[in-house]
Design an enzyme around this catalytic site. Structure first.
Site, short mmCIF file in Angstrom:
data_model
loop_
_atom_site.label_atom_id
_atom_site.label_comp_id
_atom_site.label_asym_id
_atom_site.label_seq_id
_atom_site.Cartn_x
_atom_site.Cartn_y
_atom_site.Cartn_z
N TRP A 31 -5.36 3.25 3.65
CA TRP A 31 -4.35 4.20 3.17
C TRP A 31 -4.62 5.60 3.69
O TRP A 31 -3.68 6.32 4.06
CB TRP A 31 -4.27 4.18 1.64
CG TRP A 31 -3.84 2.84 1.13
CD1 TRP A 31 -4.57 1.96 0.39
CD2 TRP A 31 -2.56 2.19 1.37
NE1 TRP A 31 -3.84 0.82 0.15
CE2 TRP A 31 -2.62 0.93 0.72
CE3 TRP A 31 -1.41 2.55 2.05
CZ2 TRP A 31 -1.55 0.03 0.74
CZ3 TRP A 31 -0.34 1.66 2.07
CH2 TRP A 31 -0.41 0.42 1.43
N ASP A 36 -4.75 11.17 -2.95
CA ASP A 36 -4.01 9.94 -3.20
C ASP A 36 -4.78 9.18 -4.29
O ASP A 36 -5.82 8.59 -4.02
CB ASP A 36 -3.92 9.12 -1.91
CG ASP A 36 -3.20 7.78 -2.10
OD1 ASP A 36 -2.82 7.47 -3.24
OD2 ASP A 36 -3.02 7.08 -1.09
N LYS A 95 0.22 0.58 -9.42
CA LYS A 95 -1.14 0.06 -9.61
C LYS A 95 -1.55 0.23 -11.08
O LYS A 95 -1.86 -0.73 -11.75
CB LYS A 95 -2.15 0.79 -8.73
CG LYS A 95 -2.18 0.58 -7.20
CD LYS A 95 -1.10 -0.14 -6.56
CE LYS A 95 -1.22 -0.48 -5.10
NZ LYS A 95 -1.25 0.58 -4.13
C1 LIG Z 1 -0.74 0.90 -2.77
C2 LIG Z 1 -1.26 2.17 -2.22
C3 LIG Z 1 -0.46 3.01 -1.42
C4 LIG Z 1 0.95 2.65 -1.02
O1 LIG Z 1 1.80 2.81 -2.10
P1 LIG Z 1 3.39 2.62 -1.93
O2 LIG Z 1 3.87 3.13 -3.25
O3 LIG Z 1 3.65 1.19 -1.69
O4 LIG Z 1 3.85 3.48 -0.80
C5 LIG Z 1 -1.01 4.20 -0.98
N1 LIG Z 1 -2.27 4.56 -1.30
C6 LIG Z 1 -3.06 3.78 -2.05
C7 LIG Z 1 -4.46 4.22 -2.37
C8 LIG Z 1 -2.59 2.56 -2.53
O5 LIG Z 1 -3.38 1.79 -3.29
#
Ligand SMILES: *Cc1c(COP(=O)(O)O)cnc(C)c1O
Length: 361
Positions: free
Chosen positions: A103, A172, A196
């Site tokens: 990511w 993030d 998540k």
């Molecule tokens: C799942 C995830 C993403 C992507 O998320 P989307 O909402 O599908 O764009 C980005 N960063 C991390 C750390 C993730 O676990």
């Protein structure tokens, strides 16, 4: 009701059962409106209350005070990879990134594609992202320092956030937001895809420090500017109403049933100890992340060979446990044990792991 499984999915992932019950209970008649939350206007008092509740609970849970805005932006965490450099890079200033996995790599790519002066100041790519880098220098001329607090795919997590001095941290937190308490003050922006740890897919939560809004250039498309979302309270256009409603219920569960993020963190540590202690005493299962970098949310591990891994995943499914296959890019196995996954589910998994090992041995 059909049988519910122990859900170890990486995302979309488990939600608290009481939240699902609450959604079901008020689905046909939301708060006396005679409509479901799926049908009410986003300009109605009913939805206003939902939005306010989601924002206020976020502020209380994370101790945000008045210095931050809480926004809901469609496009998931992935759109934030693009919006952050677009909005916050202060013209020509370099933007710094720490690369700890899939990511982070995507976030870096989205800044580069816009021609930003991207500096990767640290990376754990040399050992397949199995650890969190420790030695790096943060340069005072950066517009921000971006990192990923929990690496969902590689199973690593920052135990202590990087010290960036006066440079605003941007993080993030898609896969560990609301899993523990922390001091928000070094952060200029925190974002997370909801699916998540706090709700279903369809929106990102964006927590932005008010001074960061002053960086946003005027000449950007409306839907790509943080100021649009701030000025219109995330309702410039129709927001992801059902997602935000579910988030508000999950946050209510965190505040009122769990009792806040300190308690949530304690429970998450207990869950992590149950599975990691088991892996550590086993010569059959091997954790893939360095011990000091292990994630309390995504536990990645291997079995002696790929045949056994395939068999393991097949048998867990028969035992009513889902989502244990590792990400397609890395293989192996992964148990995602987010907030809504109970300690009983983790114990059931560990018990099964023990049995599986005995049968092979
Ligand atoms: C799942 C995830 C993403 C992507 O998320 P989307 O909402 O599908 O764009 C980005 N960063 C991390 C750390 C993730 O676990």
């Amino acid at each position: 009701m059909g049988k519910r499984i122990h859900n170890f999915n990486a995302g979309p992932a488990a939600l608290p059962l009481s939240v699902l019950d609450e959604i079901q209970e008020e689905l046909l008649d939301f708060k006396g409106s005679g409509m479901s939350i799926l049908e009410v206007s986003h300009r109605s008092k009913w939805f206003d209350d939902v939005m306010n509740e989601a924002v206020e609970r976020t502020k209380r849970l994370l101790n945000l005070g008045n210095g931050y805005r809480v926004l809901f932006v469609q496009g998931g965490a992935s759109l934030q990879f693009c919006m952050i450099p677009m909005n916050l890079s202060l013209g020509g200033r370099p933007v710094d990134y720490i690369n700890t996995g899939t990511w982070s790599t995507k976030a870096i790519k989205e800044a580069k594609v816009q021609g930003k002066d991207v500096r990767e100041i640290a990376s754990s790519e040399d050992r397949n992202f199995s650890y969190i880098p420790k030695d790096f220098q943060v340069d005072g001329d950066a517009a921000y320092l971006h990192f990923t607090s929990n690496n969902t795919i590689k199973g690593t997590q920052w135990a202590q956030f990087p010290d960036s001095g006066d440079i605003p941290l941007i993080c993030d937190m898609s896969s560990d937001i609301m899993s523990h308490s922390f001091d928000v003050s070094p952060f200029g922006l925190i974002y997370a895809g909801a699916q998540k740890n706090i709700g279903p897919s369809g929106t990102a939560i964006v927590i932005i420090r008010k001074d960061m809004l002053e960086r946003v250039p005027e000449n950007l498309p409306a839907m790509l500017k943080y100021t649009t979302f701030a000025e219109k309270d995330s309702m410039f256009n129709t927001p992801a109403c059902f997602v935000i409603y579910t988030i508000s219920l999950v946050l209510k569960w965190l505040e009122e049933t769990v009792g806040g993020l300190e308690t949530m963190e304690r429970i998450n540590r207990e869950k992590g100890a149950v599975i990691y202690d088991f892996i550590d005493q086993s010569d059959f299962y091997t954790g893939t992340a360095d011990k000091d970098s292990r994630s309390l949310m995504n536990v990645t591990f291997r079995l002696p060979d790929e045949m056994l891994e395939k068999k393991f995943v097949e048998e867990t499914l028969k035992e009513g446990m889902g989502g244990l296959k590792g990400h397609r890019s890395v293989g192996g196995c992964r148990a995602s044990i987010y907030n809504a996954t109970s300690i009983d589910a983790v114990k059931a998994l560990v018990e099964f792991m023990g049995e599986f090992q005995r049968k092979q041995g």
